[in-house]
Design a protein around this motif. Sequence first.
Motif, PDB file in Angstrom:
ATOM      1  N   CYS A  83       0.856  -1.196   0.000  1.00 33.53           N
ATOM      2  CA  CYS A  83       0.000   0.000   0.000  1.00 33.53           C
ATOM      3  C   CYS A  83       0.894   1.248   0.000  1.00 33.53           C
ATOM      4  CB  CYS A  83      -0.884  -0.005   1.237  1.00 33.53           C
ATOM      5  SG  CYS A  83      -2.011   1.391   1.324  1.00 33.53           S
ATOM      6  N   CYS A  87      -1.893   2.559   4.452  1.00 34.88           N
ATOM      7  CA  CYS A  87      -1.409   1.607   5.462  1.00 34.88           C
ATOM      8  C   CYS A  87      -0.182   2.120   6.219  1.00 34.88           C
ATOM      9  CB  CYS A  87      -1.134   0.243   4.832  1.00 34.88           C
ATOM     10  SG  CYS A  87      -2.633  -0.544   4.217  1.00 34.88           S
ATOM     11  N   HIS A 173      -9.177  -0.733  -0.123  1.00 35.60           N
ATOM     12  CA  HIS A 173      -9.710  -1.254   1.138  1.00 35.60           C
ATOM     13  C   HIS A 173     -10.182  -0.149   2.050  1.00 35.60           C
ATOM     14  CE1 HIS A 173      -6.058  -0.239   3.576  1.00 35.60           C
ATOM     15  NE2 HIS A 173      -5.458  -0.337   2.417  1.00 35.60           N
TER      16      HIS A 173
HETATM   17 NI    NI Z   1      -3.587   0.364   2.454  1.00 33.24          NI
END
Ligand code: NI
Length: 209
Positions: A83, A87, A173
Amino acid sequence: MARSFQPTVRRLRFILWICIAIAASGVTALLIGPEFRSPPSSLQNARSLIKARFALIDQQHRPVTEKSFSGKWLLVFFGFTNCPDVCPTALGMVSRVMDLLGTKSPKLKPLFVTLDPDRDTAEVLDEYVSVFASSIVGLTGTPMQIKEAAKSFRVYYARVTQDEAPDGYGIDHSALLYLIGPDGKFVAHFLHQQTPEEVAKAIEERMAE
Ligand code: NI
């Protein structure tokens, strides 16, 4: 063979917008997960919907479930090690929260659950989480185990083609941090953009209740 990754400014801007969109839709994603039909109207409903159950393996290939951490507070984040932005931001925040909690930090266990089990093996996770904080436990599993864990937390994720990303794909996500109480029940969620001070204070308040 690894592809070369040479993001253009335009590409980075696109990724940034995706991150902003994901962040903005984080709460919505929580409420409109794949299995979800009528949005909960209250935190109590969220508590009944988020089961916080999982059966995964840790960085040392040991099988773990939510019961493995029974009696601890958990701060759970789902993401993937490739990511580009969300993240690392979230885990950086978690690391700082642990520092701020000081003597109370042993009561809290941060968990990073990968949504990209094909690439994020136990070894990859071990190396990745240690960059942020030694206290973070990285969890992976089979694609089905990951799917079940994400479903239990109402986490949205989808593999998306990104030509310039490593291996040509990324994972969209939702980006919420979930606080789970020592009884294994969902307590609260935080956004990855919140300050570590805000999050640490909120966790301390919950611990004191
Ligand atoms: Ni991520």
